[in-house]
Design a protein around this motif. Structure first.
Motif, short mmCIF file in Angstrom:
data_model
loop_
_atom_site.label_atom_id
_atom_site.label_comp_id
_atom_site.label_asym_id
_atom_site.label_seq_id
_atom_site.Cartn_x
_atom_site.Cartn_y
_atom_site.Cartn_z
N HIS A 1 -4.71 9.04 3.58
CA HIS A 1 -5.34 8.47 2.38
C HIS A 1 -4.45 7.35 1.88
O HIS A 1 -3.22 7.51 1.81
N LYS A 2 -5.03 6.21 1.55
CA LYS A 2 -4.25 5.05 1.14
C LYS A 2 -4.78 4.47 -0.16
O LYS A 2 -5.98 4.41 -0.38
N VAL A 3 -3.85 4.06 -1.04
CA VAL A 3 -4.19 3.34 -2.26
C VAL A 3 -3.33 2.08 -2.32
O VAL A 3 -2.29 1.99 -1.67
N LEU A 4 -3.77 1.10 -3.06
CA LEU A 4 -3.01 -0.14 -3.19
C LEU A 4 -1.80 0.07 -4.10
O LEU A 4 -1.87 0.79 -5.10
N THR A 5 -0.69 -0.54 -3.74
CA THR A 5 0.50 -0.51 -4.58
C THR A 5 0.21 -1.28 -5.87
O THR A 5 -0.29 -2.41 -5.80
N PRO A 6 0.50 -0.71 -7.02
CA PRO A 6 0.21 -1.42 -8.28
C PRO A 6 1.07 -2.65 -8.45
O PRO A 6 2.14 -2.77 -7.85
N ASN A 7 0.58 -3.58 -9.22
CA ASN A 7 1.32 -4.81 -9.52
C ASN A 7 1.38 -4.98 -11.04
O ASN A 7 0.36 -5.14 -11.68
N PRO A 8 2.60 -4.88 -11.63
CA PRO A 8 3.90 -4.74 -10.97
C PRO A 8 4.12 -3.32 -10.44
O PRO A 8 3.57 -2.36 -10.97
N ALA A 9 4.94 -3.25 -9.39
CA ALA A 9 5.20 -1.96 -8.72
C ALA A 9 6.34 -1.23 -9.42
O ALA A 9 7.43 -1.06 -8.88
N GLU B 1 2.50 7.43 -9.99
CA GLU B 1 1.11 7.86 -10.24
C GLU B 1 0.27 7.72 -8.97
O GLU B 1 -0.55 8.59 -8.66
N CYS B 2 0.50 6.64 -8.23
CA CYS B 2 -0.24 6.43 -6.98
C CYS B 2 0.18 7.46 -5.93
O CYS B 2 -0.66 7.96 -5.18
N VAL B 3 1.47 7.77 -5.86
CA VAL B 3 1.94 8.79 -4.93
C VAL B 3 1.28 10.12 -5.26
O VAL B 3 0.80 10.83 -4.36
N ALA B 4 1.24 10.46 -6.55
CA ALA B 4 0.61 11.71 -6.96
C ALA B 4 -0.87 11.73 -6.59
O ALA B 4 -1.40 12.75 -6.15
N GLU B 5 -1.54 10.57 -6.72
CA GLU B 5 -2.96 10.48 -6.34
C GLU B 5 -3.14 10.79 -4.86
O GLU B 5 -4.07 11.51 -4.46
N GLY C 1 0.81 -1.21 0.00
CA GLY C 1 0.00 0.00 0.00
C GLY C 1 0.85 1.26 0.00
O GLY C 1 2.02 1.26 0.41
N ILE C 2 0.25 2.36 -0.47
CA ILE C 2 0.90 3.67 -0.49
C ILE C 2 -0.04 4.62 0.25
O ILE C 2 -1.19 4.79 -0.14
N LYS C 3 0.45 5.21 1.34
CA LYS C 3 -0.41 6.02 2.19
C LYS C 3 0.28 7.32 2.56
O LYS C 3 1.50 7.38 2.66
N GLY C 4 -0.51 8.36 2.75
CA GLY C 4 0.09 9.64 3.08
C GLY C 4 -0.90 10.60 3.69
O GLY C 4 -2.12 10.36 3.67
#
Length: 257
Positions: free
Chosen positions: A30-38, A45-49, A12-15
């Motif tokens: 706020h947390k999003v799932l780490t993409p696979n493949p990471a 993109e997830c960090v920016a989100e 996960g990526i959370k901030g």
């Protein structure tokens, strides 16, 4: 003073913005799932989100699960190998509108936060923070100062990479009982204690919320063992501390004064 912290993990990526006076999140994370493949592109993109979720435009501190020198990844144990050699600071900064970005090892960030605001506050002996999650991260402090990028989760233990047997992910993947897993963690702690003789182990990562289920089962360790007080928010707080310190030209290592 608030600085944004983001914690990049294998799952996960959370901030969130961090209140650096209190050492706590200023808003619910706020947390999003780490993409696979990471891959770098997918993760950034997830960090920016996560950053854009709060409309944040200022400095950002970010953690990464690997060795970091000068903002660049040198290892990538639980994310895509294409991270190795990537200028993470520059990549994230470009994606979030040019804001300054400070990157450090994820366990180092969590350890710095615990030493200032949590379970390590005021301790000046050897303290080892271990984050039990997708892998095992480590942060080693002596005299209140961080020894960066120690990566003790990759110590060999009984012929295996330690994190493959004693991480929280290993417990879940193998459907281990808390008792069985605690025995593995105990053997790992005994090995680390033999090498470093710390006065204190701080156990972090998401599993720190359930410390009562396994810490009482660990025996034979001379060092004190406690759960992280900031629990799984320690990495976010430590990332924000690093970004503030980067801007002030000082390092955020050591206990609170």
């Amino acid at each position: 003073m608030q600085i944004f912290g983001v914690d990049i993990g294998g799952s996960g990526i959370k901030g969130a913005p961090v209140d650096l006076e209190r050492g706590d999140l200023a808003q619910e994370r706020h947390k999003v799932l780490t993409p696979n493949p990471a891959t770098p592109e997918g993760v950034v993109e997830c960090v920016a989100e996560v950053v854009e979720h709060f409309g944040w435009t200022g400095p950002v501190g970010a953690t990464f699960p690997g060795v970091i020198t000068g903002g660049t990844a040198r290892t990538a144990a639980n994310v895509d190998k294409s991270w190795i050699g990537t200028d993470i600071s520059g990549l994230i900064s470009e994606r979030v509108g040019g804001a300054p970005v400070t990157v450090l090892n994820d366990a180092d960030a969590a350890g710095v936060a615990e030493m200032h605001f949590g379970a390590g506050r005021g301790r000046t002996g050897t303290v080892i923070m271990l984050t039990l999650g997708t892998g095992i991260g480590s942060a080693v402090f002596t005299g209140g100062h961080l020894v960066p990028n120690t990566e003790l989760g990759h110590l060999e233990l009984h012929g295996h990479d330690a994190e493959k047997k004693a991480s929280s992910k290993a417990r879940e993947d193998e459907d281990l009982t808390w008792e069985h897993w605690a025995h593995r963690v105990q053997k790992y702690l005994a090995h680390v204690e033999m090498l470093f003789s710390p006065e204190l182990f701080i156990i972090g990562g998401g599993v720190s919320r359930k410390a009562h289920k396994f810490l009482p089962l660990i025996e034979g360790i001379q060092a004190e063992i406690v759960p992280a007080e900031l629990q799984n928010n320690a990495g976010i707080v430590g990332a924000a501390m690093a970004a503030r310190a980067d801007g002030q030209g000082v390092r955020p290592a050591g206990p609170a004064g």
